[in-house]
Scaffold this active site. Structure first.
Site, short mmCIF file in Angstrom:
data_model
loop_
_atom_site.label_atom_id
_atom_site.label_comp_id
_atom_site.label_asym_id
_atom_site.label_seq_id
_atom_site.Cartn_x
_atom_site.Cartn_y
_atom_site.Cartn_z
CE LYS A 83 -4.41 -0.36 2.45
NZ LYS A 83 -5.04 -0.09 3.74
C1 E4P Z 1 -8.60 0.51 3.75
O1 E4P Z 1 -7.70 -0.11 3.26
C2 E4P Z 1 -8.52 1.21 5.04
O2 E4P Z 1 -7.74 0.44 5.92
C3 E4P Z 1 -9.85 1.38 5.72
O3 E4P Z 1 -10.93 0.95 4.94
C4 E4P Z 1 -10.05 2.69 6.41
O4 E4P Z 1 -11.32 2.68 7.02
P1 E4P Z 1 -11.73 3.66 8.21
O5 E4P Z 1 -12.14 4.96 7.59
O6 E4P Z 1 -12.89 2.97 8.86
O7 E4P Z 1 -10.55 3.80 9.11
#
Ligand code: E4P
Length: 221
Positions: A83
């Site tokens: 990522k």
């Molecule tokens: C995606 O890869 C992120 O880890 C995640 O969906 C973030 O979500 P949140 O806004 O609930 O922290």
């Protein structure tokens, strides 16, 4: 649409994986931090447990350092996806990683314009954060629909991963929009399986079955 779990908790992953519906996992520094263990140990357990894609997030800010960290993360397992954030440095590092055949997931995407940039560097996955767009008083699902449509008309192969999903209807709407993947926290997964009519129906079936057993016993059949 593939279903991913958005967590770094191995217990949550094992539980949902046993249902036979889990195609991958997304992690981020916040989620790994909640485990209070070495990130390498946490990632290893997840990579071993899940057969599908597991996103591991870079934490370096500058492109060269992020690229090097990305190479290390990719080497952890064949199902590791790196990522990188939607920043100029993330794009630079991401481009180098994709040029070397490393799968990347461009994260922290909040607009269709950013999603175009992710596709142009050859990202494997783009992650628009639906719930966080809603938190900013905008329409996350509208942004997701636009991204899916743009990718469709442009023929981009980058997969759209609907992230930051907060409830079961987000998952349904992401599927209708044409998202390739939906990642959701454990509680959304468990809400997705539940329906009050399923519970009521099962209770009734159990009661009727028990009544039949009692009747047969009484009659000596
Ligand atoms: C995606 O890869 C992120 O880890 C995640 O969906 C973030 O979500 P949140 O806004 O609930 O922290």
């Amino acid at each position: 649409m593939r279903l991913f779990l958005d967590t770094a908790s191995i217990d949550e992953i094992r539980e949902i994986n046993a249902w036979g519906v889990l195609s991958g996992v997304t992690t981020n520094p916040t989620l790994v931090g909640k485990e209070h263990q070495s990130p390498d140990e946490v990632w290893k357990m997840i990579l071993d447990e899940v057969h599908g894609d597991v996103s591991l997030e870079t934490t370096e800010q500058e492109a060269d350092a992020m690229y090097k960290q990305g190479v290390e993360l990719a080497q952890k397992a064949t199902n590791a996806v790196v990522k990188v954030p939607m920043t100029p440095d993330g794009l630079k590092a991401g481009r180098r990683l994709t040029d070397e055949g490393i799968k990347i997931n461009v994260t922290l995407v909040f607009s269709p314009g950013q999603a175009i940039l992710a596709a142009e560097i050859g990202a494997y996955i783009v992650s628009p954060f639906i719930g966080r767009i809603d938190d900013a008083a905008a329409d996350g699902m509208h942004a997701l629909r636009q991204i899916c449509e743009i990718y469709d008309v442009q023929g981009y192969e980058t997969e759209v991963l609907a992230a930051s999903l907060r409830h079961p209807m987000h998952v349904v709407e992401a599927a209708l929009a044409g998202a390739d993947i939906a990642t959701m926290p454990y509680d959304v997964f468990t809400k997705l399986v539940k329906h009050p009519l399923t519970d009521a129906g099962l209770k009734r079936f159990d009661a009727d079955w028990e009544a039949l057993q009692a009747e047969l016993m009484k009659g000596g059949a």
